[in-house]
Design an enzyme around this catalytic site. Structure first.
Site, short mmCIF file in Angstrom:
data_model
loop_
_atom_site.label_atom_id
_atom_site.label_comp_id
_atom_site.label_asym_id
_atom_site.label_seq_id
_atom_site.Cartn_x
_atom_site.Cartn_y
_atom_site.Cartn_z
N HIS A 1 0.80 -1.23 0.00
CA HIS A 1 0.00 0.00 0.00
C HIS A 1 0.84 1.28 0.00
CE1 HIS A 1 1.11 -0.23 4.23
NE2 HIS A 1 0.83 1.05 4.32
C1 UD1 Z 1 -1.09 5.26 6.91
C2 UD1 Z 1 0.28 5.54 7.52
C3 UD1 Z 1 1.22 4.38 7.21
C4 UD1 Z 1 0.64 3.03 7.53
C5 UD1 Z 1 -0.75 2.89 6.91
C6 UD1 Z 1 -1.35 1.56 7.33
C7 UD1 Z 1 0.90 7.95 7.58
C8 UD1 Z 1 1.83 8.95 7.02
N1 UD1 Z 1 0.90 6.73 6.98
O1 UD1 Z 1 -0.97 5.34 5.50
O2 UD1 Z 1 2.42 4.55 7.94
O3 UD1 Z 1 1.48 2.00 7.05
O4 UD1 Z 1 -1.56 3.99 7.35
O5 UD1 Z 1 -2.68 1.41 7.14
O6 UD1 Z 1 0.22 8.23 8.55
N2 UD1 Z 1 -8.69 5.43 3.50
C9 UD1 Z 1 -9.90 4.79 3.56
N3 UD1 Z 1 -10.36 4.39 4.77
C10 UD1 Z 1 -9.68 4.62 5.91
C11 UD1 Z 1 -8.43 5.28 5.84
C12 UD1 Z 1 -7.95 5.66 4.62
O7 UD1 Z 1 -10.57 4.58 2.56
O8 UD1 Z 1 -10.14 4.23 7.01
C13 UD1 Z 1 -8.17 5.87 2.20
C14 UD1 Z 1 -7.97 7.36 2.19
O9 UD1 Z 1 -9.09 7.99 1.68
C15 UD1 Z 1 -6.75 7.56 1.33
C16 UD1 Z 1 -5.97 6.27 1.48
O10 UD1 Z 1 -6.86 5.31 2.05
O11 UD1 Z 1 -7.08 7.70 -0.01
C17 UD1 Z 1 -4.73 6.45 2.28
O12 UD1 Z 1 -5.02 6.82 3.63
P1 UD1 Z 1 -4.02 7.70 4.53
O13 UD1 Z 1 -4.54 7.81 5.90
O14 UD1 Z 1 -3.68 8.93 3.80
O15 UD1 Z 1 -2.65 6.94 4.61
P2 UD1 Z 1 -2.25 5.41 4.52
O16 UD1 Z 1 -1.73 5.15 3.14
O17 UD1 Z 1 -3.33 4.51 5.05
#
Ligand code: UD1
Length: 384
Positions: free
Chosen positions: A223
């Site tokens: 991811h």
């Molecule tokens: C975050 C952490 C990372 C960790 C990962 C594990 C940071 C900088 N990164 O990255 O270290 O390895 O979590 O899960 O904090 N989204 C959903 N549902 C959710 C959460 C997110 O659909 O509950 C989507 C968001 O809309 C976004 C994407 O997933 O498009 C990424 O989410 P984001 O919280 O930005 O960071 P992660 O890539 O999950």
């Protein structure tokens, strides 16, 4: 004494669970748990609170998705209000997510002492958002709880005063040790059935055939922005999974929302779903993921925490990154994982060399299931 601790995203939850429990031994300590809401889906968040008996957060900042600056900025604005209201003695932050960085900055600006659990990890890769979060948080923290001695050395080399650094072990392993029996009792095929992505619902056993048996499937997660956000990287790596790995072993991918979105963007989603060897499941619960790991012949991942879990469970692990902030998990240091980056030739070579490798569990110093107790004691007895 009053402690405000902060969680934001999935990898924080398994770390805060033992900490909340350990603080109960100190009735004079009032503990306020804040969830920033960076991860908000039931599968990314609420499920972990239920499974791991984490108390409901006292406060949810409901930050949600956004760019890094948006997430960090919104968290700081909301957390400043919490600190003004709660007036804690300590803010405790965990790991390296955006909440960790945002809340350590806010704490120090509000003149509140800050403690960092999982301090001192360094990938030395400034393209990784988590590395920036680690550097900022460690620079500001008054107490730095490290998971291994390599992390102590990193902090000392950066000039952190020795008295602030406390080697306590890996808090995530507290959770692993507490929960592993419950995980071992789960049925791997039931896990797959319960979590199939909607597109595959009901089809996996008919079309994707074989029931999974221990040691006969590959598990994967992927991811990180560096692996999934660019087509030039994601497409060849996916071709390797589609054309090679999944033809040899059923490949169970617990797919993160970001990866799902990017596969759709690069036009690969339908092919991945239709591939008979690829079994796509939604983000798994804690016990389910542990069970998947216990039975995997090989784990291929770009996650940080999974490298550590593979190390303790002994699952051969290919870490799809060029560096790791957790070198203690590498085979050259006695662990179970090899860094393979995201170039297909390197991934393929390592896959060939490890797919028949024996399991070899390893337990670094103080990864003994009692880290949270050491942290709670150090905080409760702190004279800072
Ligand atoms: C975050 C952490 C990372 C960790 C990962 C594990 C940071 C900088 N990164 O990255 O270290 O390895 O979590 O899960 O904090 N989204 C959903 N549902 C959710 C959460 C997110 O659909 O509950 C989507 C968001 O809309 C976004 C994407 O997933 O498009 C990424 O989410 P984001 O919280 O930005 O960071 P992660 O890539 O999950």
């Amino acid at each position: 004494m009053k402690i405000v601790s902060v969680v934001g995203a999935r990898p924080n939850f398994m770390k805060v669970a033992p900490f909340c429990r350990a603080l109960k031994a100190y009735p004079d300590v009032k503990h306020v748990l804040v969830h920033t809401g960076q991860h908000y889906d039931v599968r990314m968040s609420e499920q972990f609170f239920k499974e791991l008996d984490i108390p409901n957060p006292d406060i949810n900042l409901e930050i949600g998705s956004g760019s890094h600056a948006e997430q960090v900025g919104r968290t700081m604005i909301a957390f400043e209000k919490v600190l003004k209201e709660e007036k804690p003695d300590w803010v405790v932050v965990l790991g390296d997510v955006n909440a960790t960085c945002a809340c350590s900055i806010t704490a120090k600006k509000e003149h509140v002492k800050c403690a960092h659990i999982e301090a001192g990890l360094r990938s030395r890769d400034m393209d990784m958002p988590e590395e920036i979060n680690r550097l900022v948080t460690d620079r500001l923290s008054d107490l730095l709880f490290t998971p291994d001695r390599l992390s102590n050395a990193n902090l000392e080399a950066e000039g952190v005063e020795g008295g602030k650094i406390k080697f306590v072990g890996n808090i995530m392993i507290d959770t692993l040790e507490r929960e592993r029996e419950r995980a071992a009792a789960l049925d791997i095929n039931q896990i797959v059935r319960d979590n199939l992505i909607d597109e595959l619902d009901g089809r996996v056993e008919v079309e994707k055939g074989r029931l999974l048996k221990d040691n006969s499937y590959v598990a994967m997660t992927m991811h990180r922005p560096s692996n999934v956000d660019q087509g030039e990287t994601l497409v060849p790596v996916m071709r390797f999974f589609l054309d090679e790995v999944s033809k040899e072993y059923p490949t169970v991918w617990a797919i993160h929302p970001r990866a799902q979105k990017m596969l759709k963007e690069f036009g690969l989603w339908d092919e991945v779903v239709a591939n008979p060897g690829m079994i796509l499941v939604n983000p798994l619960g804690y016990h389910e993921m542990l069970r998947l790991n216990m039975g995997a012949r090989l784990f291929m991942t770009d996650s940080g925490g999974l490298q550590e879990e593979c190390c303790v469970l002994g699952t051969p692990c290919l870490t799809m990154r060029w560096n790791t902030e957790r070198p203690i998990t590498l085979m050259e240091n006695g662990g179970a994982s090899i860094l393979v980056g995201n170039a297909v030739e390197k991934i393929r070579d390592a896959y060939r060399s490890q797919i028949d490798a024996a399991r070899h569990a390893m337990r670094p110093e103080l990864w003994d299931g009692h880290t949270a107790e050491r942290i709670a004691k150090a905080l409760a007895c702190s004279t800072l």
